[in-house]
Design an enzyme around this catalytic site. Structure first.
Site, mmCIF file in Angstrom:
data_model
loop_
_atom_site.group_PDB
_atom_site.id
_atom_site.type_symbol
_atom_site.label_atom_id
_atom_site.label_comp_id
_atom_site.label_asym_id
_atom_site.label_seq_id
_atom_site.Cartn_x
_atom_site.Cartn_y
_atom_site.Cartn_z
ATOM 1 N N CYS A 173 0.819 -1.225 0.000
ATOM 2 C CA CYS A 173 0.000 0.000 0.000
ATOM 3 C C CYS A 173 0.849 1.269 0.000
ATOM 4 O O CYS A 173 0.340 2.344 -0.303
ATOM 5 C CB CYS A 173 -0.950 0.005 1.184
ATOM 6 N N HIS A 199 -3.079 6.955 2.766
ATOM 7 C CA HIS A 199 -3.591 5.651 2.340
ATOM 8 C C HIS A 199 -4.961 5.454 2.979
ATOM 9 O O HIS A 199 -5.146 5.694 4.170
ATOM 10 C CB HIS A 199 -2.619 4.560 2.782
ATOM 11 N N ASN A 217 -10.289 0.106 0.605
ATOM 12 C CA ASN A 217 -8.828 0.095 0.533
ATOM 13 C C ASN A 217 -8.402 -0.540 -0.796
ATOM 14 O O ASN A 217 -8.644 -1.725 -1.009
ATOM 15 C CB ASN A 217 -8.308 -0.710 1.736
HETATM 16 O O1 UT7 Z 1 -3.642 -1.612 3.787
HETATM 17 C C1 UT7 Z 1 -3.483 -2.097 5.077
HETATM 18 C C2 UT7 Z 1 -4.556 -3.099 5.342
HETATM 19 N N1 UT7 Z 1 -5.148 -3.314 6.599
HETATM 20 C C3 UT7 Z 1 -5.556 -2.442 7.547
HETATM 21 O O2 UT7 Z 1 -5.314 -1.255 7.532
HETATM 22 C C4 UT7 Z 1 -6.359 -3.054 8.637
HETATM 23 C C5 UT7 Z 1 -6.152 -2.409 9.980
HETATM 24 N N2 UT7 Z 1 -7.127 -2.941 10.925
HETATM 25 C C6 UT7 Z 1 -8.417 -2.527 10.949
HETATM 26 O O3 UT7 Z 1 -8.818 -1.653 10.176
HETATM 27 C C7 UT7 Z 1 -9.347 -3.115 11.986
HETATM 28 O O4 UT7 Z 1 -8.590 -3.888 12.899
HETATM 29 C C8 UT7 Z 1 -10.479 -3.994 11.365
HETATM 30 C C9 UT7 Z 1 -11.457 -3.112 10.598
HETATM 31 C C10 UT7 Z 1 -9.900 -5.067 10.444
HETATM 32 C C11 UT7 Z 1 -11.244 -4.667 12.483
HETATM 33 O O5 UT7 Z 1 -11.813 -3.684 13.363
HETATM 34 P P1 UT7 Z 1 -11.688 -3.835 14.937
HETATM 35 O O6 UT7 Z 1 -12.395 -2.689 15.533
HETATM 36 O O7 UT7 Z 1 -10.217 -4.017 15.262
HETATM 37 O O8 UT7 Z 1 -12.513 -5.135 15.208
HETATM 38 P P2 UT7 Z 1 -12.030 -6.473 15.947
HETATM 39 O O9 UT7 Z 1 -11.111 -7.243 15.074
HETATM 40 O O10 UT7 Z 1 -11.564 -6.109 17.332
HETATM 41 O O11 UT7 Z 1 -13.368 -7.249 16.075
HETATM 42 C C12 UT7 Z 1 -14.409 -6.849 16.985
HETATM 43 C C13 UT7 Z 1 -15.566 -7.795 16.841
HETATM 44 C C14 UT7 Z 1 -15.175 -9.276 16.895
HETATM 45 O O12 UT7 Z 1 -16.200 -9.968 17.561
HETATM 46 P P3 UT7 Z 1 -16.034 -10.407 19.084
HETATM 47 O O13 UT7 Z 1 -14.823 -11.292 19.109
HETATM 48 O O14 UT7 Z 1 -15.834 -9.131 19.843
HETATM 49 O O15 UT7 Z 1 -17.313 -11.101 19.373
HETATM 50 C C15 UT7 Z 1 -15.146 -9.681 15.443
HETATM 51 O O16 UT7 Z 1 -15.436 -11.065 15.259
HETATM 52 O O17 UT7 Z 1 -16.180 -7.605 15.562
HETATM 53 C C16 UT7 Z 1 -16.280 -8.837 14.884
HETATM 54 N N3 UT7 Z 1 -16.155 -8.593 13.451
HETATM 55 C C17 UT7 Z 1 -17.211 -8.280 12.691
HETATM 56 N N4 UT7 Z 1 -18.521 -8.160 12.967
HETATM 57 C C18 UT7 Z 1 -19.336 -7.816 11.953
HETATM 58 C C19 UT7 Z 1 -15.038 -8.595 12.698
HETATM 59 N N5 UT7 Z 1 -15.339 -8.276 11.423
HETATM 60 C C20 UT7 Z 1 -16.693 -8.098 11.387
HETATM 61 C C21 UT7 Z 1 -17.602 -7.746 10.373
HETATM 62 N N6 UT7 Z 1 -18.897 -7.620 10.702
HETATM 63 N N7 UT7 Z 1 -17.198 -7.536 9.104
#
Ligand code: UT7
Length: 331
Positions: free
Chosen positions: A112, A258, A288
């Site tokens: 990226c 980005h 993204n």
């Molecule tokens: O170019 C570089 C590429 N990558 C990035 O920049 C990614 C950087 N990371 C992020 O943007 C975030 O970490 C994410 C958007 C990927 C995830 O957001 P988060 O606020 O860190 O969520 P989390 O991983 O802490 O998940 C919270 C909850 C979990 O459930 P439990 O365990 O609390 O019950 C996940 O299973 O949200 C759940 N979850 C979802 N729920 C509904 C994860 N993805 C989803 C979804 N829809 N799509």
């Protein structure tokens, strides 16, 4: 100061738009979750377009906007993590398509951060080769090829698209910082296909058992680790580029970051002490698009009139590698 002038830009985004509601039909998610956690409502997905075709379309528009012919380009640098081929390079395929037969051509892999790395490389070639007049940087990505549409934590983030910029040498303001931390490679990767052949006796490759044990050919990410890195990387890269020229970060008119997650951009703005209205943001409609995200945002900001000639820009990115980088330049 030895710098660059961005003399033309172009972009190509597929017409197929996949909304959060569309994704909710294939994974357990919702528009509310995706929008509140990422700022994304929809993303464009290639529906028949090859990576090189999107890049060539963006490049053709960049040449038109620069008012030059393909034959005047001396170097093409393509940044992609989703090449159509292991070889040849996307840059060579695009060179033929746009009639740039006088150009050297190669691909650069910085994920990226690719457009920032590519533009910085372009500046350095221009600086050391007086024969070179125009460099074309193309960033084209078809992330849908490596996205696991059964993984709700990652498939909601990514989209496809391309953008390109024609640059030449100038006396304009310029500074850059590029960096990497390979210790974080394990947090964001996509493996190549495993190839079976008659001479292989080992059942597993070392990357199937080591720190890269997770993941298939689809993109694997540890979202939390990447998030932590990103919120530090964006302000750190911007500050390092500014420090090199003793520039006050408040004198930058537009930050073009980005587009990975609106919360990452907001955290970076807060860390830098810069208001969010100085950040060009188009994540809502594009998601993204890896290395294409900064130049698509740049192109849209130029064509909408948001970014004007004379404005001081900071293009700043982070990505797999892990890589980071920033360029400060005047448009
Ligand atoms: O170019 C570089 C590429 N990558 C990035 O920049 C990614 C950087 N990371 C992020 O943007 C975030 O970490 C994410 C958007 C990927 C995830 O957001 P988060 O606020 O860190 O969520 P989390 O991983 O802490 O998940 C919270 C909850 C979990 O459930 P439990 O365990 O609390 O019950 C996940 O299973 O949200 C759940 N979850 C979802 N729920 C509904 C994860 N993805 C989803 C979804 N829809 N799509």
């Amino acid at each position: 100061m030895f710098g660059i002038e961005i003399v033309g830009t172009g972009a190509y985004c597929p017409s197929l738009s996949v909304t959060n509601d569309d994704l909710a039909k294939v994974v357990d998610t919702s528009d509310e979750w995706i929008f509140s956690r990422t700022g994304i409502r929809s993303r464009r997905i290639a529906n028949g377009e090859a990576t090189w075709e999107m890049g060539a379309a963006a490049a053709e528009e960049a040449l038109r906007s620069a008012g030059i012919n393909g034959s005047e380009v001396g170097l093409i640098i393509d940044t992609t993590i989703t090449s159509d081929f292991s070889t040849p390079s996307m840059a060579c395929v695009i060179q033929s398509r746009i009639g740039a037969g006088n150009a050297a051509a190669f691909d650069l892999g910085a994920a990226c951060s690719g457009f920032v790395y590519g533009l910085d490389a372009a500046k350095r070639y221009l600086q050391t080769d007086p024969e070179l007049k125009y460099v074309l940087v193309v960033s084209n990505e078809k992330l849908s090829n490596i996205t696991d549409y059964s993984d709700r934590s990652s498939c909601i983030l990514f989209g496809d698209g391309a953008a390109a910029a024609v640059v030449t040498r100038s006396e304009k303001l310029y500074s850059s910082y590029i960096g990497a931390n390979g210790n974080g490679a394990k947090f964001l990767y996509a493996k190549n296909h495993k190839v079976l052949h008659p001479f292989r006796t080992a059942e597993t490759d070392s990357i199937e058992t080591g720190e890269f044990a997770n993941g298939s050919v689809f993109l694997f990410q540890d979202g939390k680790e990447v998030y932590k890195f990103a919120t530090k990387a964006l302000p750190s890269a911007a500050k390092k580029a500014a420090e090199k020229i003793n520039m006050d970060i408040n004198n930058i008119d537009w930050f073009i970051p980005h587009q990975a997650n609106i919360r990452i951009i907001e955290a970076a703005a807060k860390n830098l002490g810069v208001p969010m209205d100085k950040f060009v943001v188009n994540i809502k409609e594009h998601g993204n698009t890896s290395s294409a995200s900064i130049p698509i945002a740049l192109h849209e900001a130029i064509t909408s009139g948001q970014v004007k000639r004379g404005d001081k820009l900071c293009l700043v990115g982070f990505g797999a590698g892990l890589t980071l980088g920033a360029i400060i330049t005047e448009y």
